[in-house]
Enzyme design. Structure first.
Site, PDB file in Angstrom:
ATOM      1  CG  ASN A   9      -2.011  -1.037   1.127  1.00 54.71           C
ATOM      2  OD1 ASN A   9      -2.646  -1.195   0.103  1.00 54.71           O
ATOM      3  ND2 ASN A   9      -2.205  -1.775   2.211  1.00 54.71           N
ATOM      4  CB  THR A  10       2.886   2.838   2.303  1.00 56.48           C
ATOM      5  OG1 THR A  10       3.425   1.739   3.052  1.00 56.48           O
ATOM      6  CG2 THR A  10       1.503   3.177   2.843  1.00 56.48           C
ATOM      7  CB  THR A  12       8.019  -1.413  -4.093  1.00 60.45           C
ATOM      8  OG1 THR A  12       6.846  -0.939  -4.749  1.00 60.45           O
ATOM      9  CG2 THR A  12       8.502  -2.678  -4.783  1.00 60.45           C
ATOM     10  CE  LYS A  13       6.759  -4.603   2.045  1.00 57.60           C
ATOM     11  NZ  LYS A  13       5.854  -5.053   3.128  1.00 57.60           N
ATOM     12  N   GLY A  93      -6.907 -10.791  -0.726  1.00 56.17           N
ATOM     13  CA  GLY A  93      -5.603 -10.143  -0.883  1.00 56.17           C
ATOM     14  C   GLY A  93      -4.479 -11.152  -1.001  1.00 56.17           C
ATOM     15  CB  VAL A  94      -1.741 -11.544  -3.488  1.00 59.86           C
ATOM     16  CG1 VAL A  94      -2.632 -11.838  -4.692  1.00 59.86           C
ATOM     17  CG2 VAL A  94      -1.258 -10.094  -3.519  1.00 59.86           C
ATOM     18  CG  ASP A  95      -1.720  -8.587   1.677  1.00 67.20           C
ATOM     19  OD1 ASP A  95      -2.746  -8.989   1.073  1.00 67.20           O
ATOM     20  OD2 ASP A  95      -1.736  -7.622   2.461  1.00 67.20           O
ATOM     21  CG  ASP A 116       0.206  -8.763   7.831  1.00 68.11           C
ATOM     22  OD1 ASP A 116       0.737  -7.775   8.377  1.00 68.11           O
ATOM     23  OD2 ASP A 116       0.522  -9.153   6.687  1.00 68.11           O
ATOM     24  CB  THR A 119      -2.414  -0.245   6.072  1.00 70.55           C
ATOM     25  OG1 THR A 119      -1.110   0.160   5.624  1.00 70.55           O
ATOM     26  CG2 THR A 119      -3.404   0.874   5.827  1.00 70.55           C
TER      27      THR A 119
END
Length: 254
Positions: A9-10, A12-13, A93-95, A116, A119
């Site tokens: 959301n905020t 890229t890792k 959500g894929v996460d 998790d 956010t």
């Protein structure tokens, strides 16, 4: 090597795994691209999985594909190492899926609660035989603080602070205590409920808010900050094996 690129959301890792072992991590699409390019120039394979909680531009997708020898994109509609017992898998959500896969990697054959704290705070349940049973979504700490400020006339915006009390003596502390303790009590409630139903279940906590929970939760849980990456790496390996098996079948028929 395996390269995981996770667009959140905020930020890229990215993370690199080699033979199942975590090697390095960082942030940014350009940085991930440069790293993959360096591996390719050294003659090494770059197996990449791209994951995003939102839309990915075709430009970014093609940019990353160009520096990968094997590429897949995380989706609830792809073949996965766990089963999805969810009424609307396309909206999942894929996460969340990746976190559940990571939990199964760490604790195969166990009933799991994956929390998790980011956010949003997600609570996901996995059966002992590897089925995602569903879960719940709740506002994260930042959203709770902002909501009290934005949806009221006079309440101030208060920032998260682990050094809070129990009963507020002023408006600032009342908000701080209410949000921090309310979140903590909510999470404890989910944990106590799953242990009440199954004392052998395993609770895993991940996400940016987990540092606060480490200090205050006072429950028997496992903390794993690389849980989503671990799950994405497992999905990538699963996809590589599937494609390899399909290629063998095609070659055999030929």
């Amino acid at each position: 090597m395996n390269l995981i690129v996770d667009i959140g959301n905020t930020r890229t890792k990215y993370a690199v795994y080699d033979d199942g072992d975590w090697v390095v991590c960082g942030m940014g699409v350009p940085e991930a691209y440069e790293l993959a390019s360096a591996y390719l120039h050294r003659g090494q394979e770059v197996n990449m999985i791209l994951s995003s909680t939102g839309a990915i531009s075709e430009e970014v997708r093609e940019h990353l594909k160009s520096v990968s020898t094997f590429f897949c994109e995380m989706s609830p509609e792809m073949d996965l190492p766990i089963r999805l017992g969810y009424d609307t898998p396309k909206t999942l959500g894929v996460d969340r899926i990746a976190g559940c896969v990571g939990g199964v990697v760490l604790f195969p054959g166990k009933e799991l609660l994956i929390i998790d704290s980011g956010t949003a705070i997600t609570y996901d349940f996995v059966s002992a035989d590897g089925e995602f049973r569903g879960g719940n979504i709740s506002p994260g700490l930042g959203i709770r603080f902002r909501a009290l400020n934005e949806f009221t006339v006079s309440l101030p915006l208060v920032k998260c602070d682990v050094n809070h009390g129990y009963i507020g003596k002023n408006t600032h502390d009342a908000i701080l205590n209410g949000v921090m303790n309310g979140t903590l009590f909510e999470i404890r409630g989910y944990i106590d409920e799953i242990y009440r139903d199954n004392p052998d279940a395993v609770v895993i906590i991940t996400g940016g808010g987990s540092e606060y929970l480490k200090k205050t939760l006072n429950r028997s849980v496992f903390f794993e900050d690389k849980l989503v990456n671990l799950g994405l790496n497992r999905v990538l390996e699963y996809q590589k094996r599937l494609i390899g098996s399909e290629k063998l079948r095609i070659d055999f028929r030929i």
